[in-house]
Design a protein around this motif. Structure first.
Motif, PDB file in Angstrom:
ATOM      1  N   ASP A 101       0.824  -1.214   0.000  1.00  0.00           N
ATOM      2  CA  ASP A 101       0.000   0.000   0.000  1.00  0.00           C
ATOM      3  C   ASP A 101       0.854   1.259   0.000  1.00  0.00           C
ATOM      4  O   ASP A 101       0.455   2.287  -0.541  1.00  0.00           O
ATOM      5  CB  ASP A 101      -0.928   0.017   1.217  1.00  0.00           C
ATOM      6  CG  ASP A 101      -1.938  -1.122   1.174  1.00  0.00           C
ATOM      7  OD1 ASP A 101      -2.216  -1.629   0.071  1.00  0.00           O
ATOM      8  OD2 ASP A 101      -2.454  -1.500   2.242  1.00  0.00           O
ATOM      9  N   THR A 102       2.025   1.203   0.593  1.00  0.00           N
ATOM     10  CA  THR A 102       2.904   2.376   0.680  1.00  0.00           C
ATOM     11  C   THR A 102       4.083   2.301  -0.275  1.00  0.00           C
ATOM     12  O   THR A 102       4.876   3.227  -0.337  1.00  0.00           O
ATOM     13  CB  THR A 102       3.449   2.523   2.116  1.00  0.00           C
ATOM     14  OG1 THR A 102       4.194   1.346   2.453  1.00  0.00           O
ATOM     15  CG2 THR A 102       2.313   2.715   3.111  1.00  0.00           C
ATOM     16  N   GLN A 103       4.184   1.219  -1.030  1.00  0.00           N
ATOM     17  CA  GLN A 103       5.333   1.003  -1.915  1.00  0.00           C
ATOM     18  C   GLN A 103       5.104   1.658  -3.267  1.00  0.00           C
ATOM     19  O   GLN A 103       4.101   1.415  -3.919  1.00  0.00           O
ATOM     20  CB  GLN A 103       5.581  -0.500  -2.087  1.00  0.00           C
ATOM     21  CG  GLN A 103       6.842  -0.858  -2.800  1.00  0.00           C
ATOM     22  CD  GLN A 103       8.071  -0.589  -1.969  1.00  0.00           C
ATOM     23  OE1 GLN A 103       8.024  -0.562  -0.749  1.00  0.00           O
ATOM     24  NE2 GLN A 103       9.183  -0.404  -2.633  1.00  0.00           N
ATOM     25  N   GLU A 104       6.028   2.471  -3.686  1.00  0.00           N
ATOM     26  CA  GLU A 104       5.948   3.106  -5.007  1.00  0.00           C
ATOM     27  C   GLU A 104       6.755   2.307  -6.031  1.00  0.00           C
ATOM     28  O   GLU A 104       6.256   1.953  -7.080  1.00  0.00           O
ATOM     29  CB  GLU A 104       6.501   4.534  -4.932  1.00  0.00           C
ATOM     30  CG  GLU A 104       5.689   5.462  -4.062  1.00  0.00           C
ATOM     31  CD  GLU A 104       4.338   5.800  -4.669  1.00  0.00           C
ATOM     32  OE1 GLU A 104       4.260   5.885  -5.900  1.00  0.00           O
ATOM     33  OE2 GLU A 104       3.378   5.966  -3.900  1.00  0.00           O
ATOM     34  N   ASP A 105       8.023   2.058  -5.712  1.00  0.00           N
ATOM     35  CA  ASP A 105       8.909   1.339  -6.625  1.00  0.00           C
ATOM     36  C   ASP A 105       9.244  -0.021  -6.024  1.00  0.00           C
ATOM     37  O   ASP A 105       9.536  -0.140  -4.839  1.00  0.00           O
ATOM     38  CB  ASP A 105      10.207   2.116  -6.839  1.00  0.00           C
ATOM     39  CG  ASP A 105       9.963   3.456  -7.515  1.00  0.00           C
ATOM     40  OD1 ASP A 105       9.056   3.516  -8.358  1.00  0.00           O
ATOM     41  OD2 ASP A 105      10.672   4.427  -7.183  1.00  0.00           O
ATOM     42  N   TYR A 106       9.209  -1.033  -6.868  1.00  0.00           N
ATOM     43  CA  TYR A 106       9.577  -2.378  -6.448  1.00  0.00           C
ATOM     44  C   TYR A 106      10.949  -2.713  -7.015  1.00  0.00           C
ATOM     45  O   TYR A 106      11.268  -2.301  -8.134  1.00  0.00           O
ATOM     46  CB  TYR A 106       8.566  -3.403  -6.977  1.00  0.00           C
ATOM     47  CG  TYR A 106       7.209  -3.306  -6.333  1.00  0.00           C
ATOM     48  CD1 TYR A 106       6.900  -4.069  -5.232  1.00  0.00           C
ATOM     49  CD2 TYR A 106       6.232  -2.461  -6.839  1.00  0.00           C
ATOM     50  CE1 TYR A 106       5.650  -3.993  -4.641  1.00  0.00           C
ATOM     51  CE2 TYR A 106       4.984  -2.370  -6.267  1.00  0.00           C
ATOM     52  CZ  TYR A 106       4.693  -3.148  -5.162  1.00  0.00           C
ATOM     53  OH  TYR A 106       3.468  -3.080  -4.579  1.00  0.00           O
ATOM     54  N   PRO A 107      11.749  -3.467  -6.285  1.00  0.00           N
ATOM     55  CA  PRO A 107      13.005  -3.938  -6.886  1.00  0.00           C
ATOM     56  C   PRO A 107      12.691  -4.953  -7.983  1.00  0.00           C
ATOM     57  O   PRO A 107      11.624  -5.559  -7.990  1.00  0.00           O
ATOM     58  CB  PRO A 107      13.731  -4.591  -5.705  1.00  0.00           C
ATOM     59  CG  PRO A 107      12.665  -4.921  -4.730  1.00  0.00           C
ATOM     60  CD  PRO A 107      11.574  -3.921  -4.912  1.00  0.00           C
ATOM     61  N   SER A 108      13.599  -5.159  -8.892  1.00  0.00           N
ATOM     62  CA  SER A 108      13.342  -6.111  -9.978  1.00  0.00           C
ATOM     63  C   SER A 108      13.222  -7.537  -9.446  1.00  0.00           C
ATOM     64  O   SER A 108      12.530  -8.360 -10.034  1.00  0.00           O
ATOM     65  CB  SER A 108      14.441  -6.031 -11.032  1.00  0.00           C
ATOM     66  OG  SER A 108      15.684  -6.374 -10.453  1.00  0.00           O
ATOM     67  N   VAL A 109      13.884  -7.826  -8.324  1.00  0.00           N
ATOM     68  CA  VAL A 109      13.729  -9.110  -7.634  1.00  0.00           C
ATOM     69  C   VAL A 109      13.324  -8.797  -6.198  1.00  0.00           C
ATOM     70  O   VAL A 109      14.127  -8.313  -5.404  1.00  0.00           O
ATOM     71  CB  VAL A 109      15.043  -9.928  -7.662  1.00  0.00           C
ATOM     72  CG1 VAL A 109      14.879 -11.214  -6.887  1.00  0.00           C
ATOM     73  CG2 VAL A 109      15.480 -10.199  -9.086  1.00  0.00           C
ATOM     74  N   CYS A 110      12.082  -9.059  -5.884  1.00  0.00           N
ATOM     75  CA  CYS A 110      11.546  -8.755  -4.557  1.00  0.00           C
ATOM     76  C   CYS A 110      11.722  -9.979  -3.659  1.00  0.00           C
ATOM     77  O   CYS A 110      11.172 -11.047  -3.939  1.00  0.00           O
ATOM     78  CB  CYS A 110      10.075  -8.376  -4.664  1.00  0.00           C
ATOM     79  SG  CYS A 110       9.346  -7.951  -3.087  1.00  0.00           S
ATOM     80  N   ALA A 118       5.214  -4.203 -14.456  1.00  0.00           N
ATOM     81  CA  ALA A 118       5.552  -5.458 -15.138  1.00  0.00           C
ATOM     82  C   ALA A 118       7.008  -5.853 -14.936  1.00  0.00           C
ATOM     83  O   ALA A 118       7.874  -5.016 -14.731  1.00  0.00           O
ATOM     84  CB  ALA A 118       5.260  -5.324 -16.625  1.00  0.00           C
ATOM     85  N   GLY A 119       7.254  -7.170 -15.017  1.00  0.00           N
ATOM     86  CA  GLY A 119       8.605  -7.690 -15.071  1.00  0.00           C
ATOM     87  C   GLY A 119       9.285  -7.958 -13.748  1.00  0.00           C
ATOM     88  O   GLY A 119      10.486  -8.179 -13.707  1.00  0.00           O
ATOM     89  N   ILE A 120       8.565  -7.984 -12.652  1.00  0.00           N
ATOM     90  CA  ILE A 120       9.181  -8.191 -11.338  1.00  0.00           C
ATOM     91  C   ILE A 120       9.154  -9.676 -10.980  1.00  0.00           C
ATOM     92  O   ILE A 120       8.196 -10.382 -11.284  1.00  0.00           O
ATOM     93  CB  ILE A 120       8.456  -7.368 -10.259  1.00  0.00           C
ATOM     94  CG1 ILE A 120       8.579  -5.890 -10.579  1.00  0.00           C
ATOM     95  CG2 ILE A 120       9.000  -7.665  -8.878  1.00  0.00           C
ATOM     96  CD1 ILE A 120       7.796  -5.005  -9.667  1.00  0.00           C
TER      97      ILE A 120
END
Length: 189
Positions: A80-89, A104-106
Motif C-alpha cells: 500500500d505504501t510502496q511506489e517502486d519495487y526492486p526487480s527481484v523482490c 511489469a517484469g518483477i
C-alpha cells in the motif's frame, strides 16, 4: 553330573523365558484396532489456507518494523505504501487497503498476500499468491508453487501455474497454460 543338570536347567530356563514373557504380555494387554478417521480428506486449498492462517497470526503481532515472524523471521513489504519495487523482490508482500498492481517484469521470490483484488499483467515470476478477492495473472506469468483466490482466479495465455491453482469461487484458464492441479467449484478453460 550336577554341573550337567544345572546347565540343562539353565538352558531350559533360557529357552522358555521369551515364551513366558510374551504370553504374560499378551494376557495383560489386549490389543485394539488402530482408530482411523476415514472422514478426513485432503484439502486442495491447503497451501493457501495455511498461508492465510499463518499470515493473519503474524500480522496480529506486527509492530511496523518491516519484519514478521512466520516459520522464521521474514521481511515484509507493505504494498500500500510502496511506489517502486526492486526487480527481484525478496520480501513477503502484503497489500491491505489498495488493489495490488505492481509494474511489469518483477520477480517475487516470496509469497504475496492481497486483501483486495490483485492484477499481475506483464511477464511476472512469483512464488505464490493468495487473494482475499479476485486475482488476475496476465499472459506469460510463471507461478513456482501455488496461486489461490477467494474470488475468481483468472489466468491468461501461456502461463505456468506451478503445483496448484485453486479458487473458492471460479477458475478461468487461458490457452497453453501448464498446470499440475486445478481446484474450484467452477473451472472454465
Amino acid at each position: 553330573m550336577t554341573i550337567i543338570v544345572i546347565a540343562i536347567i539353565i538352558f531350559l530356563l533360557m529357552l522358555l523365558f521369551p515364551l513366558v514373557m510374551s504370553m504374560g504380555s499378551v494376557k495383560r494387554k489386549q490389543s485394539k484396532a488402530l482408530d482411523i478417521n476415514e472422514s478426513r480428506y485432503r484439502d486442495p486449498r491447503y497451501f493457501a489456507l495455511s498461508f492465510k492462517e499463518l499470515m493473519e497470526k503474524s500480522l496480529q503481532s506486527y509492530d511496523g518494523s518491516g519484519t514478521i515472524l512466520m516459520s522464521k523471521r521474514e521481511r515484509l513489504l507493505e504494498a500500500d505504501t510502496q511506489e517502486d519495487y526492486p526487480s527481484v523482490c525478496q520480501s513477503v508482500v502484503y497489500a491491505r487497503e489498495k488493489e495490488f498492481h505492481p509494474p511489469a517484469g518483477i520477480t517475487f521470490e516470496k509469497e504475496i498476500y492481497a486483501c483486495q483484488d490483485a492484477y499481475l499483467d506483464g511477464c511476472f515470476t512469483l512464488r505464490a499468491i493468495y487473494g482475499e478477492k479476485d486475482v488476475v495473472l496476465g499472459e506469460g506469468t510463471q507461478v513456482l508453487r501455488w496461486a489461490d483466490a477467494e474470488g475468481t482466479l483468472s489466468v491468461y495465455d501461456h502461463s505456468t501455474l506451478g503445483i496448484s491453482a485453486s479458487s473458492a469461487n471460479m477458475l478461468v484458464i487461458g490457452r497453453d497454460c501448464v498446470f499440475r492441479r486445478l481446484y474450484a467449484p467452477v473451472i472454465n478453460l
